[in-house]
Design a protein around this motif. Structure first.
Motif, short mmCIF file in Angstrom:
data_model
loop_
_atom_site.label_atom_id
_atom_site.label_comp_id
_atom_site.label_asym_id
_atom_site.label_seq_id
_atom_site.Cartn_x
_atom_site.Cartn_y
_atom_site.Cartn_z
N PRO B 144 0.84 -1.20 0.00
CA PRO B 144 0.00 0.00 0.00
C PRO B 144 0.88 1.25 0.00
N ARG B 195 -0.69 -17.65 0.08
CA ARG B 195 -2.02 -17.08 -0.10
C ARG B 195 -2.29 -15.96 0.90
N PHE B 196 -2.03 -16.27 2.16
CA PHE B 196 -2.31 -15.32 3.24
C PHE B 196 -1.47 -14.04 3.10
N SER B 197 -0.19 -14.23 2.85
CA SER B 197 0.72 -13.07 2.83
C SER B 197 0.54 -12.23 1.59
N LYS B 199 -2.20 -11.77 -0.13
CA LYS B 199 -3.36 -10.91 0.09
C LYS B 199 -3.05 -9.86 1.14
N GLY B 200 -2.33 -10.28 2.17
CA GLY B 200 -2.00 -9.34 3.24
C GLY B 200 -1.20 -8.15 2.74
N ILE B 201 -0.29 -8.41 1.84
CA ILE B 201 0.55 -7.34 1.31
C ILE B 201 -0.16 -6.52 0.24
N CYS B 202 -0.66 -7.22 -0.75
CA CYS B 202 -1.16 -6.50 -1.92
C CYS B 202 -2.67 -6.28 -1.87
N GLY B 203 -3.34 -7.07 -1.04
CA GLY B 203 -4.80 -7.03 -1.08
C GLY B 203 -5.25 -7.81 -2.28
N GLY B 204 -6.51 -8.26 -2.27
CA GLY B 204 -7.05 -8.97 -3.43
C GLY B 204 -6.22 -10.20 -3.77
#
Lengths: 208, 208
Positions: B144, B195-197, B199-204
């Motif tokens: 972000p 998968r978790f990370s 999404k956690g970093i980039c979103g979506g």
DNA sequence: GTCTATAGCAGGATAGAC
DNA sequence: GTCTATCCTGCTATAGAC
């Protein structure tokens, strides 16, 4: 404070700091201001003292942390995932203990997670497992649908992984980030865990 | 294998398993099949032996892990974040060592992260920090935009938190999830961390 | 380089006075 | 319940034979 209590408090601080083998009964009694024999009188042995530290002090604190969490959740039957993760992070990273006591708690817990002693099985069954179970039930509806139940459990583990790590690897984190670990920074940490985990679990911004 | 090497290998396994204070020179030399005096002859003292374990064995393995990571990344100047996270997870959770050796590595590392000894500072500066730095530079563009640099560093820490925790708290995880820790399960773990990370970093889904 | 023997000390535990 | 004194085991480290 009774001698028994003084020993219990000193012992848990030292066990957390240096590990079971790194601490001698003489260290403990010396710092607690009583004689060497008192440990054996009150707890039977050094091992018995450790057992008592865990089953009394740790269990007590765990219950406090858990009830704090439920208070933050309130009486909503179906709280939004952001609230769950934030309440969890706040309960474990900020309060209701001094920062010293929080460190004690997490260090001892991590040590047991890594190399469980005989006490841990009982502790796990009575204290940890029920809590994990209810957390999972609350979070599960917000997770991706297609994956297996065992894999869903890992989402919860990932949140705890961060909470534990950010509590423990403090020295390394301050070295890497160059930040001091004050209240202000802990707010940042909580904010980060919430943001990261929420997206990690739900994807996007966490809203359905 | 020379006596020196035998001691070095036995020592690191025991230090990882029981911690520095939990192991005696007699334990080490006994298991290595040599006499007690050999530790002092080759390493000066027990502390010197620990130092050597860390600066030789750990540093060596770290370099191997890092070069394995870079091999997975290939020569792309700007790899996608999924590839970075997956390469990282695979390098640290699967290969190129036996599962026993991987545990040794992570246990010793976690112990130092939690309570650094005198050796760690040097190790951190020479081995860890440069690696963190280049990882951060690769991942930073995908994070972000609005948040501060120090907070961005935490995204990287969250990934390592999971890698370390899933390697270490194995006993607890098997208890909680009821899974056995075999190759099959490790694949699941890697898949989950990615998968978790991501999404956690980039979103979506991580795609720009 | 490898061994035995041993010095010298710190560890946990206990006995028994108060 | 609290203390001192003490036992004995096991520790690290070293000296010196081979």
């Amino acid at each position: 404070m009774s001698t028994r209590e003084k020993i219990l408090n000193t012992a848990e601080a030292l066990f957390a700091e240096k590990g079971y083998e790194g601490v001698s009964v003489r260290d403990i009694t010396g710092k607690a201001g009583c004689n060497v024999a008192s440990v054996n009188y009150h707890f039977g042995s050094k091992k018995g003292l450790y057992r008592e530290v865990f089953l009394v002090k740790m269990a007590e604190r765990s219950r406090k942390l858990q009830s704090l969490f439920w208070k933050k959740i309130g009486d909503s039957a179906n709280p939004p995932p952001e609230q769950i993760i934030r309440s969890l992070s706040e309960a474990f990273l900020r309060s209701p203990f001094s920062e010293k006591e929080r460190m004690i708690h997490h260090k001892l817990m991590a040590r047991e997670a890594e190399r469980p002693s005989e006490v841990f099985d009982e502790f796990h069954k009575k204290v940890l497992m029920p809590f994990f179970r209810s957390l999972f039930l609350m979070l599960e509806p917000h997770m991706p649908r297609r994956i297996k139940r065992e894999q869903k459990m890992l989402y919860l583990m990932s949140i705890f992984a961060q909470i534990i790590h950010f509590n423990l690897a403090r020295t390394m984190i301050t070295k890497v980030t160059g930040q001091t670990y004050d209240e202000r920074y802990i707010d940042d940490l909580i904010e980060h865990i919430v943001r990261f985990s929420l997206k990690g679990i739900c994807g996007g911004d966490g809203r359905k």
